[in-house]
Design an enzyme around this catalytic site. Structure first.
Site: not given
Ligand code: DGY
Length: 323
Positions: A239, A241, A270, A288
């Site tokens: 979750t 990158r 992405e 995302h």
């Molecule tokens: C972040 O906050 O970096 C998320 O990937 C996008 O909300």
């Protein structure tokens, strides 16, 4: 009367933050489309503050186009890998992000969602039901992986990684390993977490979850060699990158059953998925949406407005990434 400072917002963000900005500044919000670099350069011209999203390429040419009055770039995200920090520094522009503490509950909960979904074949089981294939109880149907008492390894022990580890430890009695450049005494004390090398974490963990920023050091941190180190029963969650994972290597590792499953909210290319990824049954993919809860996005928008207000009032904002 002096004219109001000009704030431009590259796409609509939560209205709570927009209202705060509109009460003080001349605010222009772009339509909900991603601008090309040329469009972005035109849009930011004359701005004192720019609210950016991770879909904006915030480089030196954009800053140049904005003009020398630009004081602050306020990113509506925790991650800021789309921003050229060095260029901003050279130009004396302050860059702010939204605090990890605001996003941590939502992103950690999403990582947990992906962990359960992958370990228990949630999506194939749902499809099976919807297609009327459930005819009778079957003792061998969709056997998954247990999580209680297993080992979870977090890559990155910041606010989000720590929150994910807390849920796993407090809810599922999972042993916590972490890989980070800094020690995290809080999770060591509260969760009995152990700081280990990347190799040790990969070899030992039943669940590996990525919560690192994307930078030169973390790009392709996990690829062919690292997947070989992981247990064939392990679940990988991302979750953070996308480019932290070599996605083509991941597709191969999943297809060859070197890994049990992967739950991905972010992607190397992405919004595209690497060839073959969408065909795999042992993958759950989401667009995302880790931080996509009403409260979190409200908090993020308010924090963006506070950051801008601090800079335009000559104060130091709480979430400075670089200055
Ligand atoms: C972040 O906050 O970096 C998320 O990937 C996008 O909300």
């Amino acid at each position: 009367m002096p004219s109001q400072p000009k704030v431009v917002v590259t796409r609509p963000i939560h209205e709570a933050g927009l209202k705060m900005l509109q009460s003080r500044y001349a605010v222009t919000v772009h339509a909900d489309t991603i601008m090309t670099p040329t469009q972005l350069r035109t849009f930011v011209k004359g701005a004192d503050a720019v609210v950016t999203l991770l879909t904006d390429a915030v480089d030196d040419t954009m800053m140049e186009a904005a003009g020398s009055q630009l004081k602050v770039i306020a990113q509506y995200a925790v991650g800021f890998d789309n921003i050229d920090l060095e260029a901003a520094k050279q130009r004396g522009i302050i860059v702010c992000n939204t605090p990890g503490a605001i996003s941590a509950p939502a992103v950690a909960e999403h990582a947990v969602t992906l962990m359960f979904a992958t370990a228990r074949h949630l999506l194939p089981a749902d499809t099976f039901m919807r297609h009327g294939r459930y005819k009778h109880w079957d003792p061998n149907l969709f056997l998954g992986r247990d999580l209680v008492g297993k080992t979870v390894g977090i890559l990155g022990s910041g606010q989000i990684g720590s929150q994910f580890a807390r849920i796993c430890h407090n809810g599922l009695r999972m042993r916590v390993l972490y890989y980070d450049i800094c020690r995290n005494e809080a999770i060591e004390k509260d969760l009995g977490a152990t700081k280990v090398s990347l190799e040790q974490l990969l070899v030992t963990s039943d669940v590996v979850s990525i919560h690192l920023p994307l930078n030169r050091e973390t790009r392709h941190l996990l690829g062919k060699e690292e997947f070989r180190l992981m247990k064939p029963t392990a679940v990988l969650i991302n979750t953070g990158r996308g480019p932290i994972i070599n996605e083509n290597a991941l597709v191969k590792a999943l297809a060859d059953k070197e890994l049990y499953a992967a739950g991905l909210d972010v992607f190397e290319f992405e919004p595209e998925l690497a060839a073959g990824l969408a065909k795999l049954e042992n993958v759950v993919v989401t667009p995302h949406i880790g931080s996509a809860t009403e409260l979190t996005r409200q908090g993020m928008a308010e924090s963006v407005a506070r950051n801008i207000h601090a800079v335009l009032s000559g104060e130091t904002p709480t979430n400075v990434v670089s200055k």
